[in-house]
Enzyme design. Sequence first.
Site, PDB file in Angstrom:
ATOM      1  N   HIS A  30      -1.259   6.427   8.068  1.00  0.00           N
ATOM      2  CA  HIS A  30      -0.760   7.377   7.436  1.00  0.00           C
ATOM      3  C   HIS A  30      -1.200   8.586   7.332  1.00  0.00           C
ATOM      4  CE1 HIS A  30       3.231   5.303   6.420  1.00  0.00           C
ATOM      5  NE2 HIS A  30       2.519   4.324   6.141  1.00  0.00           N
ATOM      6  N   GLN A  52       3.026   9.850   1.990  1.00  0.00           N
ATOM      7  CA  GLN A  52       4.429   9.245   1.541  1.00  0.00           C
ATOM      8  C   GLN A  52       4.983   9.540   0.408  1.00  0.00           C
ATOM      9  OE1 GLN A  52       2.782   4.939   2.479  1.00  0.00           O
ATOM     10  NE2 GLN A  52       4.786   4.911   3.177  1.00  0.00           N
ATOM     11  N   CYS A  73       7.156  -0.665   6.534  1.00  0.00           N
ATOM     12  CA  CYS A  73       6.795   0.373   5.891  1.00  0.00           C
ATOM     13  C   CYS A  73       7.796   1.198   4.796  1.00  0.00           C
ATOM     14  CB  CYS A  73       6.227   1.434   6.922  1.00  0.00           C
ATOM     15  SG  CYS A  73       5.769   3.170   6.327  1.00  0.00           S
ATOM     16  N   LEU A  74       7.285   1.407   3.707  1.00  0.00           N
ATOM     17  CA  LEU A  74       8.169   1.959   2.807  1.00  0.00           C
ATOM     18  C   LEU A  74       8.710   3.286   3.389  1.00  0.00           C
ATOM     19  CD1 LEU A  74       6.387   1.273  -0.344  1.00  0.00           C
ATOM     20  CD2 LEU A  74       8.443   0.231   0.282  1.00  0.00           C
ATOM     21  N   GLY A 111       0.839  -1.130   0.014  1.00  0.00           N
ATOM     22  CA  GLY A 111      -0.021  -0.116  -0.022  1.00  0.00           C
ATOM     23  C   GLY A 111       0.838   1.188   0.032  1.00  0.00           C
ATOM     24  N   HIS A 156      -2.989   0.122   8.271  1.00  0.00           N
ATOM     25  CA  HIS A 156      -1.487   0.887   8.218  1.00  0.00           C
ATOM     26  C   HIS A 156      -1.783   2.171   7.441  1.00  0.00           C
ATOM     27  CE1 HIS A 156       2.651   0.542   7.806  1.00  0.00           C
ATOM     28  NE2 HIS A 156       2.585   1.134   6.855  1.00  0.00           N
ATOM     29  N   GLU A 157      -2.331   1.858   6.345  1.00  0.00           N
ATOM     30  CA  GLU A 157      -2.415   2.894   5.292  1.00  0.00           C
ATOM     31  C   GLU A 157      -3.389   4.148   6.047  1.00  0.00           C
ATOM     32  OE1 GLU A 157      -0.217   3.012   2.866  1.00  0.00           O
ATOM     33  OE2 GLU A 157       0.298   0.850   3.370  1.00  0.00           O
TER      34      GLU A 157
END
Length: 191
Positions: free
Chosen positions: A148, A54, A102-103, A49, A144-145
């Site tokens: 953000h 981000q 996480c990226l 995701g 999680h997304e």
Amino acid sequence: MTIRKIATVGNPVLRQVARPVTPDELRAPETQAFIDDLIETMHDANGAGLAANQIYTPIRICAIEIKDNPRYPYKPNYPLTVLVNPEITKLTDETFGNVEGCLSVPNLRGEVQRCPIIRVKGQGRSGAPIDVEVRGLTAGTFQHEIDHLDGKLFLDRVTDPRTLATWTDFERFHQAAFVERARAIVARFGS
Ligand code: NI
């Protein structure tokens, strides 16, 4: 389409609460092009995701897609979904331990508690309403997304810092045990 740079932990954009997207703004070609970039960037980085913050744009849009993901081989597949202005309702008080990465947090994973059954309402990229129940590991990905978009990182939710591990050490010391737990979650919740 453009592959964008991904902000990493410490960048204030990841701590901003993203603002809602209006219907007019969503229809605008620039926003649709932005969504294409979000998806392209997620694919390029092998993300499950990616949220708009981000890629340095704090608006309430995120993308999720799980397709034989090499970063998370135990995650069941989930079709490409763009969420605009998403809202989560937890449908149970139960939680499960999810090991997340996480990226925006390079080379670190840690265990957080997530709700295994949620309802997600919002709009798709066309503005059409979305109203889905999401379960199990996939529910963890959605939480999680959407975190953000509220300026939160999985790190904020790690209750036991001893669960933190680099990707190499996670694979070496913890992955086998977690994959067993992940299979049990998938068996119980169907995803
Ligand atoms: Ni993330």
